[in-house]
Design a protein around this motif. Sequence first.
Motif, PDB file in Angstrom:
ATOM      1  N   PRO A  87       0.716  -1.322  -0.146  1.00  0.00           N
ATOM      2  CA  PRO A  87      -0.079   0.145   0.000  1.00  0.00           C
ATOM      3  C   PRO A  87       0.787   1.386  -0.006  1.00  0.00           C
ATOM      4  O   PRO A  87       1.861   1.405   0.579  1.00  0.00           O
ATOM      5  CB  PRO A  87      -0.777  -0.260   0.990  1.00  0.00           C
ATOM      6  CG  PRO A  87      -0.539  -1.533   1.815  1.00  0.00           C
ATOM      7  CD  PRO A  87       0.631  -2.062   1.293  1.00  0.00           C
ATOM      8  N   SER A  88       0.413   2.145  -0.526  1.00  0.00           N
ATOM      9  CA  SER A  88       0.994   3.463  -0.509  1.00  0.00           C
ATOM     10  C   SER A  88       1.053   4.178   0.870  1.00  0.00           C
ATOM     11  O   SER A  88       0.070   3.652   1.601  1.00  0.00           O
ATOM     12  CB  SER A  88       0.207   4.423  -1.489  1.00  0.00           C
ATOM     13  OG  SER A  88       0.405   4.079  -2.870  1.00  0.00           O
ATOM     14  N   PHE A  89       2.173   4.912   1.155  1.00  0.00           N
ATOM     15  CA  PHE A  89       2.094   5.191   2.663  1.00  0.00           C
ATOM     16  C   PHE A  89       2.854   6.751   2.293  1.00  0.00           C
ATOM     17  O   PHE A  89       3.242   7.331   1.287  1.00  0.00           O
ATOM     18  CB  PHE A  89       2.933   4.698   3.160  1.00  0.00           C
ATOM     19  CG  PHE A  89       4.332   3.930   2.784  1.00  0.00           C
ATOM     20  CD1 PHE A  89       5.572   5.101   3.357  1.00  0.00           C
ATOM     21  CD2 PHE A  89       4.589   3.200   1.958  1.00  0.00           C
ATOM     22  CE1 PHE A  89       6.696   4.698   2.963  1.00  0.00           C
ATOM     23  CE2 PHE A  89       5.965   2.964   1.558  1.00  0.00           C
ATOM     24  CZ  PHE A  89       6.997   3.458   2.077  1.00  0.00           C
ATOM     25  N   THR A  90       2.935   7.302   3.728  1.00  0.00           N
ATOM     26  CA  THR A  90       3.409   8.782   3.694  1.00  0.00           C
ATOM     27  C   THR A  90       4.581   8.688   4.830  1.00  0.00           C
ATOM     28  O   THR A  90       4.553   8.298   5.773  1.00  0.00           O
ATOM     29  CB  THR A  90       2.324   9.791   4.013  1.00  0.00           C
ATOM     30  OG1 THR A  90       1.220   9.751   3.299  1.00  0.00           O
ATOM     31  CG2 THR A  90       2.914  11.099   4.385  1.00  0.00           C
ATOM     32  N   VAL A  91       5.469   9.385   4.191  1.00  0.00           N
ATOM     33  CA  VAL A  91       6.677   9.860   5.366  1.00  0.00           C
ATOM     34  C   VAL A  91       6.594  11.368   5.715  1.00  0.00           C
ATOM     35  O   VAL A  91       6.225  12.025   4.915  1.00  0.00           O
ATOM     36  CB  VAL A  91       7.981   9.039   4.858  1.00  0.00           C
ATOM     37  CG1 VAL A  91       7.794   7.737   4.664  1.00  0.00           C
ATOM     38  CG2 VAL A  91       8.467   9.855   3.418  1.00  0.00           C
ATOM     39  N   THR A  92       7.189  11.475   6.736  1.00  0.00           N
ATOM     40  CA  THR A  92       7.576  12.995   7.015  1.00  0.00           C
ATOM     41  C   THR A  92       8.957  13.338   6.752  1.00  0.00           C
ATOM     42  O   THR A  92      10.135  12.645   7.024  1.00  0.00           O
ATOM     43  CB  THR A  92       7.288  13.244   8.713  1.00  0.00           C
ATOM     44  OG1 THR A  92       5.958  13.006   8.739  1.00  0.00           O
ATOM     45  CG2 THR A  92       7.713  14.869   8.875  1.00  0.00           C
ATOM     46  N   CYS A  93       9.358  14.354   5.693  1.00  0.00           N
ATOM     47  CA  CYS A  93      10.842  14.900   5.358  1.00  0.00           C
ATOM     48  C   CYS A  93      11.099  16.092   6.059  1.00  0.00           C
ATOM     49  O   CYS A  93      10.636  17.244   6.083  1.00  0.00           O
ATOM     50  CB  CYS A  93      10.419  14.934   3.906  1.00  0.00           C
ATOM     51  SG  CYS A  93      12.037  15.125   3.131  1.00  0.00           S
TER      52      CYS A  93
END
Length: 201
Positions: A87-93
Amino acid sequence: MVEQLKLRWPADWTKLHVYFVPDPAEIKPIADAYRGVLESLDCVARQPEEWLHATMMVLDGVPARDVPAEQRAELIDRLGKAVAEVPSFTVTCGPAVAGRSTVTLDMVPDKDFVALAELVKAAAGEVFGPEAVKYTNNRPHITLAYATGDGDSGIIQDKLRYATDLRVPLTVDAVRLVDVLVDAELFQFRWEELAALPLRS
């Protein structure tokens, strides 16, 4: 940085890599926030926004030109199948961190990204063997600049710290097989995209 490149990268080679390439609209605000600091330093080479990336896999030991079309097609097929069920996911950069040879943006949490990178390396290892994909890139990150000379990382870190407190979300929804050229004069990594491989939406 120059010595590292000489050791790992013969002058006439390009190499196959798998990259995560951030959406330009998502990465631009934080790249812009650090631009002034990086452009003021004569000991680093800032990377143009269009070449910002996070490395997931490096194919070592063979130049891209020596990988036959059939093997490249098999690699694309195996990579595509490996990532299609993730699944697509999000990270904090962010924030930016000054190290010995780079200025990087951390990406957290790193669990999903590391797991995806391991799937990518395993798929490539099925085609080229595990020894060809042993390269590791430490914690997930995007490099904003590469060292071109001596500098005080402590002073640079202070400048970066006071430049911004911005963090940005990045959507990880695809990986890209790319043929990478290193420019040792400009200290840039540029590439030709060979395939975009989507994660599950």
